[in-house]
Design a protein around this motif. Structure first.
Motif, PDB file in Angstrom:
ATOM      1  N   THR A 147      12.697   6.195  21.023  1.00  0.00           N
ATOM      2  CA  THR A 147      13.132   7.565  20.415  1.00  0.00           C
ATOM      3  C   THR A 147      13.292   7.334  18.992  1.00  0.00           C
ATOM      4  OG1 THR A 147      14.117   8.486  22.286  1.00  0.00           O
ATOM      5  CG2 THR A 147      14.007   9.649  20.649  1.00  0.00           C
ATOM      6  N   GLU A 176       8.917   9.264  22.146  1.00  0.00           N
ATOM      7  CA  GLU A 176       9.127  10.606  21.393  1.00  0.00           C
ATOM      8  C   GLU A 176       9.529  10.222  19.858  1.00  0.00           C
ATOM      9  OE1 GLU A 176      10.967  14.035  22.534  1.00  0.00           O
ATOM     10  OE2 GLU A 176      10.199  13.860  24.731  1.00  0.00           O
ATOM     11  N   GLN A 222       1.484  13.796  19.310  1.00  0.00           N
ATOM     12  CA  GLN A 222       0.852  15.194  19.639  1.00  0.00           C
ATOM     13  C   GLN A 222       2.359  15.960  19.788  1.00  0.00           C
ATOM     14  OE1 GLN A 222      -0.360  15.118  23.614  1.00  0.00           O
ATOM     15  NE2 GLN A 222      -1.014  17.110  23.504  1.00  0.00           N
ATOM     16  N   MET A 223       2.544  17.167  19.091  1.00  0.00           N
ATOM     17  CA  MET A 223       3.380  18.140  19.416  1.00  0.00           C
ATOM     18  C   MET A 223       3.628  18.588  20.638  1.00  0.00           C
ATOM     19  SD  MET A 223       4.771  21.204  16.815  1.00  0.00           S
ATOM     20  CE  MET A 223       3.786  22.426  17.626  1.00  0.00           C
ATOM     21  N   VAL A 224       4.684  18.372  21.381  1.00  0.00           N
ATOM     22  CA  VAL A 224       5.119  19.093  22.832  1.00  0.00           C
ATOM     23  C   VAL A 224       5.892  20.070  22.873  1.00  0.00           C
ATOM     24  CG1 VAL A 224       3.923  16.837  24.079  1.00  0.00           C
ATOM     25  CG2 VAL A 224       6.719  16.914  23.318  1.00  0.00           C
ATOM     26  N   GLN A 225       6.794  20.184  21.832  1.00  0.00           N
ATOM     27  CA  GLN A 225       7.686  21.456  21.671  1.00  0.00           C
ATOM     28  C   GLN A 225       7.946  21.812  20.097  1.00  0.00           C
ATOM     29  OE1 GLN A 225      11.433  20.502  23.719  1.00  0.00           O
ATOM     30  NE2 GLN A 225      12.280  22.711  23.401  1.00  0.00           N
ATOM     31  N   ARG A 226       8.274  22.910  20.010  1.00  0.00           N
ATOM     32  CA  ARG A 226       8.623  23.461  18.701  1.00  0.00           C
ATOM     33  C   ARG A 226       9.570  24.406  18.860  1.00  0.00           C
ATOM     34  NH1 ARG A 226       4.829  25.535  13.621  1.00  0.00           N
ATOM     35  NH2 ARG A 226       6.411  26.706  12.499  1.00  0.00           N
ATOM     36  N   ARG A 239       9.174  18.119  18.685  1.00  0.00           N
ATOM     37  CA  ARG A 239       9.314  16.941  19.695  1.00  0.00           C
ATOM     38  C   ARG A 239       7.672  16.801  19.683  1.00  0.00           C
ATOM     39  NH1 ARG A 239      12.988  17.969  24.965  1.00  0.00           N
ATOM     40  NH2 ARG A 239      12.374  15.685  25.143  1.00  0.00           N
ATOM     41  N   PHE A 240       7.338  15.428  19.295  1.00  0.00           N
ATOM     42  CA  PHE A 240       6.020  14.835  19.503  1.00  0.00           C
ATOM     43  C   PHE A 240       6.027  13.884  20.349  1.00  0.00           C
ATOM     44  CE2 PHE A 240       6.687  16.164  15.275  1.00  0.00           C
ATOM     45  CZ  PHE A 240       5.595  17.147  14.834  1.00  0.00           C
ATOM     46  N   HIS A 241       4.869  13.739  21.234  1.00  0.00           N
ATOM     47  CA  HIS A 241       4.800  12.446  22.227  1.00  0.00           C
ATOM     48  C   HIS A 241       3.878  11.688  21.381  1.00  0.00           C
ATOM     49  CE1 HIS A 241       3.961  10.694  26.021  1.00  0.00           C
ATOM     50  NE2 HIS A 241       2.676  10.619  25.655  1.00  0.00           N
ATOM     51  N   ARG A 242       4.367  10.191  21.685  1.00  0.00           N
ATOM     52  CA  ARG A 242       3.829   9.179  20.719  1.00  0.00           C
ATOM     53  C   ARG A 242       2.635   8.717  21.848  1.00  0.00           C
ATOM     54  NH1 ARG A 242       0.611   5.405  19.174  1.00  0.00           N
ATOM     55  NH2 ARG A 242       1.427   3.699  17.757  1.00  0.00           N
ATOM     56  N   GLN A 243       1.336   8.969  21.504  1.00  0.00           N
ATOM     57  CA  GLN A 243       0.087   8.634  22.458  1.00  0.00           C
ATOM     58  C   GLN A 243       0.041   7.233  22.536  1.00  0.00           C
ATOM     59  OE1 GLN A 243      -1.437  11.746  22.865  1.00  0.00           O
ATOM     60  NE2 GLN A 243      -2.480  12.442  21.114  1.00  0.00           N
TER      61      GLN A 243
END
Ligand SMILES: C[S@@+](CC[C@H](N)C(=O)[O-])C[C@H]1O[C@@H](n2cnc3c(N)ncnc32)[C@H](O)[C@@H]1O
Length: 252
Positions: A147, A176, A222-226, A239-243
């Motif tokens: 993280t 993340e 990739q943004m997964v939550q705002r 929150r962004f997921h690291r591809q």
């Protein structure tokens, strides 16, 4: 007649002007309206946070408590190694659960000194490192952390796009990146106040006008939550997921 510095005699008192103008941020405008603020140089950030360090915890540090605690709660649901970028005076450090390993970095030696005092006084064994480092040139290898979090930092850093790429690089695929930040509004009273504050960005040490697009351009994230945060939605958690890295084989 010139003095020892090759300046016209009697003009020295006006030498405050270049410094004054250096402290006026470069403003980007569209249709006469301020839409962005230029780079705040590293030395300007350091000197702003030299001034902030003694009073930070009792001022902005207090206003930003709710967002900071919320994000640490989110991180406490996770495991492994956490990098806190722009750790400042270390206000968040005591709230992380003890089985996470926390590493902090900051550009400002004055802010870091406060964080180090805090870690030593409270004997925080889960904090394994506090380093003076620039978020746009992290000295950690790729995929070092589960993280990576930056709280109230992206409006301050000289080059936000480069920092986002660095945050992605040091995050493990599947990990993340989490931001808490103020993003400006174009309309309303808040937008008006932000534009009035914009010329003073270098004095206050952050950009009151800062568009969310500046943190959205990193293709590895990739943004997964705002989520707008209390109080009043002034700050936003993203929150962004690291591809996972695309291998050469998979790309063919
Ligand atoms: C508003 S403070 C936030 C501190 C802390 N994250 C908190 O929640 O209180 C912004 C911090 O970002 C740091 N900072 C600014 N630019 C930086 C950079 N390029 N690299 C690392 N830290 C930076 C500043 O020195 C300052 O400590």
């Amino acid at each position: 007649m010139l003095n020892m510095n090759n300046e016209p005699q009697g003009r020295r008192k006006f030498n405050v002007r270049p410094n004054d103008s250096r402290r006026r941020a470069v403003l980007h405008k569209a249709d006469g309206k301020i839409v962005g603020i230029g780079r705040i140089e590293e030395d300007v950030v350091k000197s702003a946070y030299r001034r902030w360090a003694p009073v930070y915890d009792a001022t902005f540090g207090k206003v930003s408590t709710v967002g900071r605690k919320h994000v640490v709660e989110v991180i406490n649901q996770r495991r492994g190694r956490v990098l806190e970028v722009g750790v400042g005076t270390g206000l968040s450090l005591a709230d992380y659960k003890s089985d996470l390993e926390i590493v902090g970095i900051d550009l400002s030696p004055d802010m870091l000194e406060k964080a180090r005092e805090r870690v030593a006084n409270d004997r925080m064994t889960h904090v394994t490192g506090l380093h003076e480092m620039d978020a746009s040139a992290l000295s950690f290898p790729d995929a070092s952390f589960d993280t990576v979090v930056a709280m109230y930092v992206m409006t301050v850093v000289p080059d936000p796009e480069k920092v986002m790429r660095e945050l992605a690089r040091v995050t493990k695929p599947g990990g993340e990146v989490i931001l808490v930040n103020h993003f400006s509004q174009e309309e309303g009273v808040r937008g008006w106040v932000e534009r009035r504050m914009a010329p003073f960005a270098e004095i206050i040490g952050w950009r009151p006008v800062f568009d969310v697009s500046r943190v959205m351009g990193c293709t590895d994230l990739q943004m997964v939550q705002r989520q707008a945060l209390r109080p009043w939605g002034i700050f936003t958690m993203m929150r962004f997921h690291r591809q996972a890295a695309v291998t050469a084989d998979a790309a063919e």
